[in-house]
Design an enzyme around this catalytic site. Sequence first.
Site, PDB file in Angstrom:
ATOM      1  N   LYS A 270      36.726  47.304 -47.282  1.00  0.00           N
ATOM      2  CA  LYS A 270      37.822  46.764 -48.111  1.00  0.00           C
ATOM      3  C   LYS A 270      38.804  47.874 -48.441  1.00  0.00           C
ATOM      4  O   LYS A 270      38.440  48.869 -49.064  1.00  0.00           O
ATOM      5  CB  LYS A 270      37.254  46.156 -49.397  1.00  0.00           C
ATOM      6  CG  LYS A 270      38.320  45.736 -50.417  1.00  0.00           C
ATOM      7  CD  LYS A 270      37.725  45.091 -51.665  1.00  0.00           C
ATOM      8  CE  LYS A 270      38.796  44.853 -52.736  1.00  0.00           C
ATOM      9  NZ  LYS A 270      38.242  44.233 -53.977  1.00  0.00           N
ATOM     10  N   ASP A 275      44.633  47.614 -56.833  1.00  0.00           N
ATOM     11  CA  ASP A 275      44.385  46.220 -57.213  1.00  0.00           C
ATOM     12  C   ASP A 275      44.886  45.971 -58.633  1.00  0.00           C
ATOM     13  O   ASP A 275      44.177  46.227 -59.602  1.00  0.00           O
ATOM     14  CB  ASP A 275      42.883  45.910 -57.114  1.00  0.00           C
ATOM     15  CG  ASP A 275      42.589  44.441 -57.420  1.00  0.00           C
ATOM     16  OD1 ASP A 275      43.553  43.647 -57.530  1.00  0.00           O
ATOM     17  OD2 ASP A 275      41.393  44.100 -57.524  1.00  0.00           O
ATOM     18  N   LYS A 282      45.516  41.968 -64.023  1.00  0.00           N
ATOM     19  CA  LYS A 282      44.403  42.534 -64.793  1.00  0.00           C
ATOM     20  C   LYS A 282      44.904  43.074 -66.128  1.00  0.00           C
ATOM     21  O   LYS A 282      46.065  43.447 -66.240  1.00  0.00           O
ATOM     22  CB  LYS A 282      43.766  43.695 -64.016  1.00  0.00           C
ATOM     23  CG  LYS A 282      42.968  43.293 -62.795  1.00  0.00           C
ATOM     24  CD  LYS A 282      42.413  44.532 -62.091  1.00  0.00           C
ATOM     25  CE  LYS A 282      41.597  44.167 -60.859  1.00  0.00           C
ATOM     26  NZ  LYS A 282      40.379  43.403 -61.141  1.00  0.00           N
ATOM     27  N   ASP A 293      39.970  50.945 -55.213  1.00  0.00           N
ATOM     28  CA  ASP A 293      39.530  49.662 -54.673  1.00  0.00           C
ATOM     29  C   ASP A 293      39.532  49.688 -53.136  1.00  0.00           C
ATOM     30  O   ASP A 293      39.290  48.674 -52.489  1.00  0.00           O
ATOM     31  CB  ASP A 293      40.421  48.534 -55.215  1.00  0.00           C
ATOM     32  CG  ASP A 293      39.715  47.186 -55.269  1.00  0.00           C
ATOM     33  OD1 ASP A 293      38.458  47.178 -55.283  1.00  0.00           O
ATOM     34  OD2 ASP A 293      40.404  46.155 -55.285  1.00  0.00           O
ATOM     35  N   ASP A 352      43.388  37.674 -58.129  1.00  0.00           N
ATOM     36  CA  ASP A 352      42.611  38.900 -58.308  1.00  0.00           C
ATOM     37  C   ASP A 352      41.328  38.881 -57.459  1.00  0.00           C
ATOM     38  O   ASP A 352      40.646  39.892 -57.344  1.00  0.00           O
ATOM     39  CB  ASP A 352      42.275  39.081 -59.795  1.00  0.00           C
ATOM     40  CG  ASP A 352      41.826  40.495 -60.129  1.00  0.00           C
ATOM     41  OD1 ASP A 352      41.979  41.377 -59.254  1.00  0.00           O
ATOM     42  OD2 ASP A 352      41.330  40.703 -61.246  1.00  0.00           O
ATOM     43  N   GLU A 354      41.060  39.102 -54.374  1.00  0.00           N
ATOM     44  CA  GLU A 354      41.806  39.399 -53.150  1.00  0.00           C
ATOM     45  C   GLU A 354      40.940  40.054 -52.076  1.00  0.00           C
ATOM     46  O   GLU A 354      41.235  39.948 -50.891  1.00  0.00           O
ATOM     47  CB  GLU A 354      43.002  40.295 -53.476  1.00  0.00           C
ATOM     48  CG  GLU A 354      42.707  41.806 -53.533  1.00  0.00           C
ATOM     49  CD  GLU A 354      41.728  42.207 -54.639  1.00  0.00           C
ATOM     50  OE1 GLU A 354      41.564  41.422 -55.590  1.00  0.00           O
ATOM     51  OE2 GLU A 354      41.111  43.285 -54.527  1.00  0.00           O
ATOM     52  N   ARG A 356      37.967  39.383 -50.950  1.00  0.00           N
ATOM     53  CA  ARG A 356      37.356  38.420 -50.015  1.00  0.00           C
ATOM     54  C   ARG A 356      38.394  37.832 -49.076  1.00  0.00           C
ATOM     55  O   ARG A 356      38.063  37.426 -47.969  1.00  0.00           O
ATOM     56  CB  ARG A 356      36.598  37.346 -50.800  1.00  0.00           C
ATOM     57  CG  ARG A 356      37.450  36.465 -51.646  1.00  0.00           C
ATOM     58  CD  ARG A 356      36.675  35.747 -52.736  1.00  0.00           C
ATOM     59  NE  ARG A 356      36.329  36.637 -53.842  1.00  0.00           N
ATOM     60  CZ  ARG A 356      35.588  36.286 -54.889  1.00  0.00           C
ATOM     61  NH1 ARG A 356      35.085  35.063 -54.962  1.00  0.00           N
ATOM     62  NH2 ARG A 356      35.334  37.147 -55.847  1.00  0.00           N
TER      63      ARG A 356
HETATM   64  N1  BES Z   1      38.339  45.049 -57.187  1.00  0.00           N
HETATM   65  C1  BES Z   1      37.841  44.035 -58.055  1.00  0.00           C
HETATM   66  C2  BES Z   1      36.351  44.204 -58.364  1.00  0.00           C
HETATM   67  C3  BES Z   1      35.970  45.406 -59.193  1.00  0.00           C
HETATM   68  C4  BES Z   1      35.851  45.293 -60.555  1.00  0.00           C
HETATM   69  C5  BES Z   1      35.668  46.605 -58.592  1.00  0.00           C
HETATM   70  C6  BES Z   1      35.471  46.381 -61.307  1.00  0.00           C
HETATM   71  C7  BES Z   1      35.292  47.707 -59.356  1.00  0.00           C
HETATM   72  C8  BES Z   1      35.181  47.590 -60.699  1.00  0.00           C
HETATM   73  C9  BES Z   1      38.038  42.668 -57.414  1.00  0.00           C
HETATM   74  O1  BES Z   1      39.147  42.536 -56.592  1.00  0.00           O
HETATM   75  C10 BES Z   1      38.190  41.688 -58.508  1.00  0.00           C
HETATM   76  O2  BES Z   1      39.169  41.762 -59.193  1.00  0.00           O
HETATM   77  N2  BES Z   1      37.212  40.796 -58.666  1.00  0.00           N
HETATM   78  C11 BES Z   1      37.231  39.818 -59.689  1.00  0.00           C
HETATM   79  C12 BES Z   1      37.174  38.463 -59.054  1.00  0.00           C
HETATM   80  C13 BES Z   1      37.369  37.332 -60.022  1.00  0.00           C
HETATM   81  C14 BES Z   1      38.817  37.236 -60.410  1.00  0.00           C
HETATM   82  C15 BES Z   1      36.929  36.055 -59.368  1.00  0.00           C
HETATM   83  C16 BES Z   1      35.991  40.020 -60.531  1.00  0.00           C
HETATM   84  O3  BES Z   1      34.899  40.215 -59.982  1.00  0.00           O
HETATM   85  O4  BES Z   1      36.136  40.035 -61.757  1.00  0.00           O
HETATM   86 ZN    ZN Z   2      39.833  44.273 -55.712  1.00  0.00          ZN
HETATM   87 MN    MN Z   3      40.879  42.009 -57.624  1.00  0.00          MN
END
Ligand code: BES
Ligand code: ZN
Ligand code: MN
Length: 511
Positions: A270, A275, A282, A293, A352, A354, A356
């Site tokens: 990834k 992000d 966020k 990220d 967010d 993104e 996947r």
């Molecule tokens: N990059 C983040 C996941 C992340 C969070 C990595 C904290 C490292 C530390 C990812 O893109 C994300 O934002 N995931 C969200 C998805 C949700 C909106 C469905 C999450 O897991 O909160």
């Molecule tokens: Zn992310």
């Molecule tokens: Mn994200």
Amino acid sequence: MNVLVQSGGIEAGDADAVVVNLFEGVTEPGGATGALDRSLDGAIRDLVASGDARGKLNETVVFHPRGAIPAPRVIVVGLGSPAEFSLDGARQAAAAAAREARRAGARSVASVVHGGGVGGLALADAAGAVVEGTILGLYRYQAPGTLPREDFDREVDTLTLVEFDAAKLPEIERGARVGQAIAEGTCLARDLANQPANLLTPTALAEVAQRIADDHRMGCQVLGREQMAELKMEALLSVARGASQPPRFIVLEHNPASDDTVPPVVLVGKGITFDSGGISIKPASGMEEMRSDMAGAAAVLATMQTVGAMGLPRRVVAIVPATENMPGSDASHPGDVVTAMNGVSIEIINTDAEGRLILADALAYAHRYDPAAVVDVATLTGGMVMALGYRMTGVFANDDGLWEAVRDAGDAAGEPMWRMPLDPVYNAQIRSPFADLRNTGGRPGSAVTAACFLSRFVGDHAWAHLDIAGTNWWEADITYTKKPYYVRGNTGVGVGTLTGVLRSWDADRAA
Ligand code: BES
Ligand code: ZN
Ligand code: MN
């Protein structure tokens, strides 16, 4: 770091610091530590008797032999209890000793191979772990464009592994070379993931890939927006459209036999260089960490450097979808429906989620290689951090053999892995009335539903997904993961494990 291997007694060397070890409970040191102790007229036995040296893992004791041996200082590092000793113990002890040597001002260090004797480790592995621990323990992030730091004035530049028995040198040499390649790869991954998003753009990431290709005679292909559009990578493009930085789809190929018919292991990383969350933006607090990220991409590209440096005799392909996730005026809206290159349509509930989306197209693209196995690495979900905290990487796999290879490689690399469920019952949470899938499944089990989402883009081959959201970053206040080879910032997790999987995974076992 210059890494040398030499035969002889450790007491005869003239490095700025010589390093020997001590297990907990030992009162009469044997092996190299015993030989050095005899040259020093029992100085190490005295340290044990007085309680100055107890042999606790990573404990260091430094003293000056004042001319009794050529070296000006001795470092005795503890290996802990023999029953609990592991490869990572050797790695950690080497890191602790190297930091102590640097603090003392030593430029050259001569060390025994911790665990190579009574420790019971395979000698090549132990030598590799000592080299890794030394290089990783001494790692510091040199931020581009900052003033010289006063506290960075001391560096160790040479490590010599010393072994009495000359017959063992080839094994040590072999292991040291592997350890150096893995450690230098891990340092590259750390550098990349620590770099801020204004410097490490998708374009800059592609330049790193091109540099690795040039250095190691690999193939490198970098696709821009138009080529992604031709391939119908709408899921990836839906993330990139909110950003003014152009996205890059990076493919790096190591094909040592120049044989395109060999099924490769495909690594997917990834590569979100920042992000922000996009329109589903966020909160401000902690958002700066989202510069890393792309830690999955960093691990995958750095593994390719390691593979090249080792001259690994197997075909490996790395795929990195790279883009920012930004809320520009053309950004995807929640509710948008896009179709990935394999024809599966996705309702974007939350911009967010993104990672996947970009991995969907990358995993679908991997089909063209008819892979022996695919391993993706991603900072995919906050839910993974909630589930396992900062110690273990969560692994989702559709193949028991591949899971076992990842688990074993992770254990050896000091990157512990924990298997998570990849069960189709969770697909219920990502059903959509408006498309084939929706990109979020709500908060419950969010790391699991994210993995289930990815599985819909995976072909008929062994696949493992490593969610490193909790393990890619290390802060000093997370004490239970404290290791003498971590510093604040990115850990470089994944390089050791992926390299181990590539070395062990047998293509014939693949489905
Ligand atoms: N990059 C983040 C996941 C992340 C969070 C990595 C904290 C490292 C530390 C990812 O893109 C994300 O934002 N995931 C969200 C998805 C949700 C909106 C469905 C999450 O897991 O909160
Ligand atoms: Zn992310
Ligand atoms: Mn994200």
